[in-house]
Design an enzyme around this catalytic site. Structure first.
Site, PDB file in Angstrom:
ATOM      1  N   LYS A 166       0.867  -1.176   0.000  1.00  0.00           N
ATOM      2  CA  LYS A 166       0.000   0.000   0.000  1.00  0.00           C
ATOM      3  C   LYS A 166       0.903   1.225   0.000  1.00  0.00           C
ATOM      4  CE  LYS A 166      -3.448   2.857   0.693  1.00  0.00           C
ATOM      5  NZ  LYS A 166      -4.280   3.237  -0.467  1.00  0.00           N
ATOM      6  N   CYS A 168      -2.595   9.906  -6.251  1.00  0.00           N
ATOM      7  CA  CYS A 168      -3.701   9.523  -5.360  1.00  0.00           C
ATOM      8  C   CYS A 168      -4.873  10.477  -5.596  1.00  0.00           C
ATOM      9  CB  CYS A 168      -3.298   9.553  -3.893  1.00  0.00           C
ATOM     10  SG  CYS A 168      -4.742   9.176  -2.859  1.00  0.00           S
TER      11      CYS A 168
HETATM   12  O1  RRO Z   1      -5.778   5.451  -0.730  1.00  0.00           O
HETATM   13  C1  RRO Z   1      -6.440   5.824  -1.715  1.00  0.00           C
HETATM   14  O2  RRO Z   1      -7.519   6.453  -1.596  1.00  0.00           O
HETATM   15  C2  RRO Z   1      -5.977   5.579  -3.088  1.00  0.00           C
HETATM   16  C3  RRO Z   1      -4.686   5.795  -3.527  1.00  0.00           C
HETATM   17 BR1  RRO Z   1      -3.283   6.322  -2.391  1.00  0.00          BR
HETATM   18  C4  RRO Z   1      -4.364   5.612  -4.886  1.00  0.00           C
HETATM   19  O3  RRO Z   1      -3.218   5.807  -5.360  1.00  0.00           O
HETATM   20  N1  RRO Z   1      -5.355   5.243  -5.717  1.00  0.00           N
HETATM   21  C5  RRO Z   1      -6.632   5.027  -5.286  1.00  0.00           C
HETATM   22  O4  RRO Z   1      -7.506   4.683  -6.087  1.00  0.00           O
HETATM   23  N2  RRO Z   1      -6.916   5.187  -3.957  1.00  0.00           N
END
Ligand code: RRO
Length: 335
Positions: free
Chosen positions: A45, A136
């Site tokens: 993650k 993100c």
């Molecule tokens: O954590 C998120 O909301 C998230 C991230 Br960091 C990302 O790079 N892509 C996404 O769809 N959700």
């Protein structure tokens, strides 16, 4: 060394990795990936310096027919050290180990790099690649850096020499550096990103080894007619879309960058991502030019067994077509 570290896996022809954010936030989830057949590399993650709780729930939703997902997770993660310690414990694994970092500021990313390259802990010895997440879509009050071309260029101009200096001081050049990018839609956007990457790699000695595209399609809205409200809570219901419905956009991004990189003489590999749920999907992404592919929504929908199934399906389609290696058809989409 190959730009993207390739290591032995059960299906050596099928370079599958999980997409960051999918079943990879905790030790339990990462263990499931490490034990899943068909996966040749593991991604964490996206990490921040400190652990984060993320956005309020519900923040993830799956369509009943499994054709798409929407999320506004808001970067919940256990903090960079948690993932680095996990990889240290996995020492000797057959997988390539990718760490994803998503500092909310340049300084935060630098601080995480300091930890990775610390002489005390020597975390850098246990990882194969660092993916810098510039896309993100779900952070309240933060826009995506990769959509602001001037800022992106300036950001990379500061970050890349910083990484290079850290690598130099530790002889850690084996670590591949890559960027996670959002979907682009206009030819001009592909041209600009390609010219930024070319300039950066000419200036900083071919430092960017891969891009990973695409992140989720940002700011979708899914409404539940029964409750007359969005299906997820954060950001007024806006979230990143994943799953089969985004595959054409993802393929176009892989193809768009592959052809431009070739034209520009840029040696940057592409990890394709977006709506891959079958071996045929993988085949199409490799045909478009992907070096590896990542599985996101399908991993959430089906669990880590999806890798084995997808590998088997890919082998079947390759056998039918008479292809023995991925190289035999990589990038060779016909006109
Ligand atoms: O954590 C998120 O909301 C998230 C991230 Br960091 C990302 O790079 N892509 C996404 O769809 N959700």
């Amino acid at each position: 060394m190959d730009p993207i570290p390739q290591i032995y896996c059960k299906y050596s022809m099928t370079p599958l990795i999980n997409a960051s954010g999918c079943n990879c936030a905790t030790t339990k989830m990462l263990n499931e990936l490490a034990e899943a057949p068909g996966l040749c590399a593991i991604m964490t993650k996206s990490a921040t310096l400190e652990p984060r709780a993320g956005n309020p729930e519900p923040r993830y939703w799956e369509a009943l027919d499994q054709s798409f997902t929407i999320n506004a997770m808001g970067l919940p993660n256990c903090g960079i050290k948690y993932y680095l310690d996990y990889y240290k414990r996995l020492d000797g694994t057959k997988h390539s180990l990718f760490i994803s970092i998503a500092g909310l500021t340049l300084e935060e990313n630098k601080a995480m790099l300091d930890i990775i390259f610390s002489q005390d802990t020597e975390y850098y010895k246990y990882i194969d690649a660092i993916e810098i997440n510039l896309s993100c879509p779900n952070l309240v009050g933060h826009s995506q850096l990769a959509y602001d071309f001037n800022d992106l260029d300036m950001y990379l101009s500061e970050l890349l020499p910083y990484i290079r200096a850290s690598q130099d001081s530790n002889s850690a050049h084996h670590i591949a550096i890559g960027l996670k990018l959002p979907p682009y839609f206009e030819a001009s956007q592909f041209d600009i990103i390609t010219s930024i990457l070319k300039k950066q790699n000419e200036t900083f000695d071919q430092h960017i080894k891969f891009i990973h595209c695409i992140n989720s399609v940002p700011n979708g809205l899914v409404i539940d007619p029964a409750t007359e409200s969005p299906v997820i809570k954060p950001k007024g219901g806006l979230g990143g879309l994943g799953g089969s419905i985004i595959k054409p956009v993802a393929l176009a991004n892989v193809r768009g960058f592959y052809t431009r990189f070739k034209q520009a003489g840029l040696e940057i590999d592409i990890i394709g991502s977006g709506g891959i749920s079958t071996g045929t999907d993988v085949f199409e992404f490799i045909l478009a030019g992907a070096e590896m592919v990542s599985i996101g929504s399908q991993l959430m929908l089906e669990g880590p067994n999806c890798f084995d199934r997808i590998c088997t399906e890919l082998m079947v389609i390759m056998q039918e077509k008479g292809y023995i290696t991925l190289d035999a058809y990589r990038g060779k989409l016909k006109d």
